[in-house]
Design a protein around this motif. Sequence first.
Motif, PDB file in Angstrom:
ATOM      1  N   TYR A 274       0.829  -1.204   0.000  1.00 35.88           N
ATOM      2  CA  TYR A 274       0.000   0.000   0.000  1.00 35.88           C
ATOM      3  C   TYR A 274       0.866   1.258   0.000  1.00 35.88           C
ATOM      4  N   VAL A 275       1.867   1.297   0.843  1.00 35.88           N
ATOM      5  CA  VAL A 275       2.740   2.472   0.925  1.00 35.88           C
ATOM      6  C   VAL A 275       3.495   2.660  -0.385  1.00 35.88           C
ATOM      7  N   THR A 276       3.977   1.585  -0.972  1.00 37.64           N
ATOM      8  CA  THR A 276       4.668   1.673  -2.257  1.00 37.64           C
ATOM      9  C   THR A 276       3.735   2.196  -3.338  1.00 37.64           C
ATOM     10  N   PHE A 277       2.496   1.716  -3.354  1.00 40.88           N
ATOM     11  CA  PHE A 277       1.510   2.177  -4.334  1.00 40.88           C
ATOM     12  C   PHE A 277       1.223   3.664  -4.164  1.00 40.88           C
ATOM     13  N   VAL A 278       1.090   4.121  -2.945  1.00 39.60           N
ATOM     14  CA  VAL A 278       0.808   5.536  -2.688  1.00 39.60           C
ATOM     15  C   VAL A 278       1.984   6.406  -3.116  1.00 39.60           C
ATOM     16  N   ILE A 279       3.192   6.001  -2.771  1.00 40.27           N
ATOM     17  CA  ILE A 279       4.373   6.792  -3.129  1.00 40.27           C
ATOM     18  C   ILE A 279       4.568   6.814  -4.641  1.00 40.27           C
ATOM     19  N   ALA A 280       4.429   5.667  -5.288  1.00 44.14           N
ATOM     20  CA  ALA A 280       4.573   5.617  -6.746  1.00 44.14           C
ATOM     21  C   ALA A 280       3.472   6.432  -7.425  1.00 44.14           C
ATOM     22  N   GLY A 281       2.258   6.356  -6.910  1.00 44.19           N
ATOM     23  CA  GLY A 281       1.162   7.139  -7.475  1.00 44.19           C
ATOM     24  C   GLY A 281       1.379   8.629  -7.323  1.00 44.19           C
ATOM     25  N   ALA A 282       1.895   9.036  -6.175  1.00 46.22           N
ATOM     26  CA  ALA A 282       2.184  10.454  -5.961  1.00 46.22           C
ATOM     27  C   ALA A 282       3.283  10.927  -6.906  1.00 46.22           C
ATOM     28  N   PHE A 283       4.310  10.115  -7.075  1.00 47.44           N
ATOM     29  CA  PHE A 283       5.408  10.481  -7.966  1.00 47.44           C
ATOM     30  C   PHE A 283       4.926  10.581  -9.414  1.00 47.44           C
ATOM     31  N   LEU A 284       4.198   9.581  -9.872  1.00 43.99           N
ATOM     32  CA  LEU A 284       3.712   9.598 -11.254  1.00 43.99           C
ATOM     33  C   LEU A 284       2.685  10.703 -11.477  1.00 43.99           C
ATOM     34  N   GLY A 285       1.854  10.946 -10.490  1.00 43.76           N
ATOM     35  CA  GLY A 285       0.887  12.038 -10.599  1.00 43.76           C
ATOM     36  C   GLY A 285       1.575  13.385 -10.679  1.00 43.76           C
ATOM     37  N   GLU A 286       2.609  13.561  -9.885  1.00 40.18           N
ATOM     38  CA  GLU A 286       3.363  14.816  -9.918  1.00 40.18           C
ATOM     39  C   GLU A 286       4.028  15.012 -11.268  1.00 40.18           C
ATOM     40  N   ARG A 287       4.579  13.941 -11.817  1.00 42.24           N
ATOM     41  CA  ARG A 287       5.225  14.030 -13.131  1.00 42.24           C
ATOM     42  C   ARG A 287       4.203  14.369 -14.216  1.00 42.24           C
ATOM     43  N   ALA A 288       3.022  13.783 -14.149  1.00 41.12           N
ATOM     44  CA  ALA A 288       1.984  14.046 -15.149  1.00 41.12           C
ATOM     45  C   ALA A 288       1.513  15.497 -15.073  1.00 41.12           C
ATOM     46  N   VAL A 289       1.305  16.004 -13.868  1.00 41.61           N
ATOM     47  CA  VAL A 289       0.878  17.392 -13.708  1.00 41.61           C
ATOM     48  C   VAL A 289       1.985  18.332 -14.171  1.00 41.61           C
ATOM     49  N   ASP A 290       3.221  18.036 -13.824  1.00 43.44           N
ATOM     50  CA  ASP A 290       4.346  18.867 -14.245  1.00 43.44           C
ATOM     51  C   ASP A 290       4.451  18.916 -15.763  1.00 43.44           C
ATOM     52  N   TYR A 291       4.296  17.784 -16.412  1.00 47.44           N
ATOM     53  CA  TYR A 291       4.350  17.726 -17.873  1.00 47.44           C
ATOM     54  C   TYR A 291       3.220  18.547 -18.490  1.00 47.44           C
ATOM     55  N   GLY A 292       2.012  18.383 -17.957  1.00 50.42           N
ATOM     56  CA  GLY A 292       0.866  19.112 -18.488  1.00 50.42           C
ATOM     57  C   GLY A 292       0.999  20.615 -18.312  1.00 50.42           C
TER      58      GLY A 292
END
Length: 57
Positions: A27-45
């Motif tokens: 669960y913690v790995t999923f949350v951290i990976a999701g936060a990282f990927l979400g941040e990258r997607a928002v930054d790109y957009g």
Amino acid sequence: METAARRNGGGLFEGIYRVLMRRNSVYVTFVIAGAFLGERAVDYGVHKLWEYNNVGV
């Protein structure tokens, strides 16, 4: 009266819950990976939007 989802072993969310919530480390790995990927997607957009609006004339 049981629903069809319960008779078939659960719905989509129950399956995801069983996979992700079984262990705290998953669960913690999923949350951290999701936060990282979400941040990258928002930054790109935002970067693309900024570049589009500041092309110049």
